[in-house]
Design a protein around this motif. Structure first.
Motif, PDB file in Angstrom:
ATOM      1  N   ALA A 292      -2.883   7.303 -18.363  1.00  0.00           N
ATOM      2  CA  ALA A 292      -3.861   6.040 -17.255  1.00  0.00           C
ATOM      3  C   ALA A 292      -2.994   5.467 -16.179  1.00  0.00           C
ATOM      4  O   ALA A 292      -4.362   4.210 -16.008  1.00  0.00           O
ATOM      5  N   VAL A 293      -2.401   5.560 -15.446  1.00  0.00           N
ATOM      6  CA  VAL A 293      -1.576   4.990 -14.292  1.00  0.00           C
ATOM      7  C   VAL A 293      -2.839   5.429 -13.296  1.00  0.00           C
ATOM      8  O   VAL A 293      -2.683   4.749 -12.590  1.00  0.00           O
ATOM      9  N   LYS A 294      -3.418   6.483 -13.837  1.00  0.00           N
ATOM     10  CA  LYS A 294      -4.671   6.772 -12.522  1.00  0.00           C
ATOM     11  C   LYS A 294      -6.172   6.281 -12.214  1.00  0.00           C
ATOM     12  O   LYS A 294      -6.592   5.428 -11.656  1.00  0.00           O
ATOM     13  N   GLU A 295      -5.773   4.769 -13.819  1.00  0.00           N
ATOM     14  CA  GLU A 295      -7.023   3.748 -13.568  1.00  0.00           C
ATOM     15  C   GLU A 295      -6.203   2.657 -12.860  1.00  0.00           C
ATOM     16  O   GLU A 295      -6.680   1.676 -11.922  1.00  0.00           O
ATOM     17  N   ALA A 296      -4.525   2.837 -12.499  1.00  0.00           N
ATOM     18  CA  ALA A 296      -4.291   1.554 -11.468  1.00  0.00           C
ATOM     19  C   ALA A 296      -4.448   1.391 -10.574  1.00  0.00           C
ATOM     20  O   ALA A 296      -4.705   0.172  -9.544  1.00  0.00           O
ATOM     21  N   THR A 297      -5.160   2.287  -9.393  1.00  0.00           N
ATOM     22  CA  THR A 297      -5.063   1.745  -7.748  1.00  0.00           C
ATOM     23  C   THR A 297      -6.157   1.367  -7.304  1.00  0.00           C
ATOM     24  O   THR A 297      -5.628   0.340  -6.132  1.00  0.00           O
ATOM     25  N   PRO A 298      -7.399   1.017  -8.028  1.00  0.00           N
ATOM     26  CA  PRO A 298      -7.690  -0.312  -7.395  1.00  0.00           C
ATOM     27  C   PRO A 298      -7.940  -0.850  -7.655  1.00  0.00           C
ATOM     28  O   PRO A 298      -8.115  -1.845  -6.954  1.00  0.00           O
TER      29      PRO A 298
ATOM     30  N   ASP B 105       1.036  -1.127   0.003  1.00  0.00           N
ATOM     31  CA  ASP B 105       0.411   0.128  -0.267  1.00  0.00           C
ATOM     32  C   ASP B 105       0.198   0.583   0.122  1.00  0.00           C
ATOM     33  O   ASP B 105       0.283   2.341  -0.613  1.00  0.00           O
ATOM     34  N   GLN B 106       1.274   1.236   0.839  1.00  0.00           N
ATOM     35  CA  GLN B 106       2.797   2.412   0.741  1.00  0.00           C
ATOM     36  C   GLN B 106       3.274   2.805  -0.377  1.00  0.00           C
ATOM     37  O   GLN B 106       3.595   3.604  -1.115  1.00  0.00           O
ATOM     38  N   GLY B 107       4.078   1.513  -1.141  1.00  0.00           N
ATOM     39  CA  GLY B 107       4.796   1.449  -2.150  1.00  0.00           C
ATOM     40  C   GLY B 107       3.448   2.070  -3.379  1.00  0.00           C
ATOM     41  O   GLY B 107       4.370   3.251  -4.523  1.00  0.00           O
ATOM     42  N   ILE B 108       2.129   1.998  -3.730  1.00  0.00           N
ATOM     43  CA  ILE B 108       1.163   2.108  -4.163  1.00  0.00           C
ATOM     44  C   ILE B 108       0.740   3.940  -3.615  1.00  0.00           C
ATOM     45  O   ILE B 108       0.850   4.067  -4.716  1.00  0.00           O
ATOM     46  N   ASP B 109       0.316   4.371  -3.103  1.00  0.00           N
ATOM     47  CA  ASP B 109       0.878   5.292  -2.342  1.00  0.00           C
ATOM     48  C   ASP B 109       1.509   7.095  -2.436  1.00  0.00           C
ATOM     49  O   ASP B 109       1.521   8.134  -3.484  1.00  0.00           O
ATOM     50  N   LYS B 110       3.198   6.537  -2.977  1.00  0.00           N
ATOM     51  CA  LYS B 110       3.882   6.886  -2.220  1.00  0.00           C
ATOM     52  C   LYS B 110       4.873   7.112  -3.676  1.00  0.00           C
ATOM     53  O   LYS B 110       4.974   8.052  -4.541  1.00  0.00           O
ATOM     54  N   GLN B 111       4.786   6.114  -4.799  1.00  0.00           N
ATOM     55  CA  GLN B 111       5.193   5.644  -5.926  1.00  0.00           C
ATOM     56  C   GLN B 111       4.462   6.390  -7.617  1.00  0.00           C
ATOM     57  O   GLN B 111       4.832   6.742  -7.873  1.00  0.00           O
ATOM     58  N   VAL B 112       3.945   5.153  -7.007  1.00  0.00           N
ATOM     59  CA  VAL B 112       2.297   5.572  -7.972  1.00  0.00           C
ATOM     60  C   VAL B 112       1.681   6.220  -8.256  1.00  0.00           C
ATOM     61  O   VAL B 112       1.511   6.676  -9.414  1.00  0.00           O
TER      62      VAL B 112
END
Length: 235
Positions: A108-114, A48-55
């Protein structure tokens, strides 16, 4: 150290016995008791930290374009287009073409989190054990396996739409048309949507791997008590 970690993980999942108790006694004393649920939760927190911080960084303007780790360069087929156009004084147009590809990826990456969140929720203790005992990118590899197909299917139509929104389709039609009209050149007609989709995926996993390495190797990057407790097992 790996042997000690493995022994601890066995203890968490099997009933106590005299032999296991001897192993417990041989382990260094740690503060508090860590459970299998804690380990799985700790790995979820790390991802979660990797997704939130880096992605999240990749979704910002220039998130790809000014990040040398993930900047999308031209495929080999188009590199000759870029070179040829610069030689005839169209460098600014070539620069805009490259920027447009990266803008589409950022969109496009905005669609990745869910999709990532669903994958992280599904981590089992067995997954967590393999990740904790694995290579320094084991968590990223897990996430890649669980999300790559879904992300590709999600990214591709967004990138196609983004090409239109950021005028990448027009820019590259113009670029390729100019190139194909040059004497002594072979016509090119690359699938830019597929190419940028693949490069966007690589960029996402690259940045998650960056954060995973930080958490594994730097205590200061473990921002919660649970992360500190879980990753201390692999130090």
């Amino acid at each position: 150290m790996i042997r000690r970690i493995f022994a601890l993980l066995i203890i968490l999942n099997l009933s106590a016995c005299a032999e296991l108790q001897q192993v417990v006694d041989s382990l260094p004393q740690t503060e508090g008791v860590i459970s299998s649920a804690d380990i799985a939760s700790g790995l979820r927190q790390a991802l979660d930290q990797g997704i939130d911080k880096q992605v999240t960084k990749l979704t910002q303007t220039d998130g790809f374009y000014k990040n040398e780790l993930v900047k999308i360069l031209l495929p080999s087929e188009l590199q000759k287009v870029d070179d040829a156009l610069r030689k005839i004084g169209l460098s600014s147009l070539a620069d805009e073409g490259l920027k447009a590809l990266n803008r589409a990826a950022e969109d496009a990456v905005k669609e990745a989190t869910p999709i990532f969140i669903n994958a992280v929720k599904g981590i089992t203790f067995n997954d967590a054990k393999n990740i904790l005992l694995g290579e320094e990118n084991a968590a990223t590899t897990y996430l890649t396996t669980k999300t790559q197909t879904d992300l590709y299917n999600k990214f591709k139509p967004v990138i196609e739409s983004s090409f239109s929104k950021v005028s990448a389709d027009q820019i590259w039609t113009n670029l390729i048309t100019k190139y194909n009209n040059l004497p002594l050149t072979n016509d090119v007609n690359p699938d830019l949507t597929d190419y940028v989709t693949g490069e966007a995926l690589k960029g996402v996993y690259t940045m998650i791997a960056v954060e995973e390495k930080e958490i594994r190797n730097k205590v200061s990057s473990r921002t919660t008590d649970l992360l500190k407790k879980v990753f201390a097992l692999q130090d």
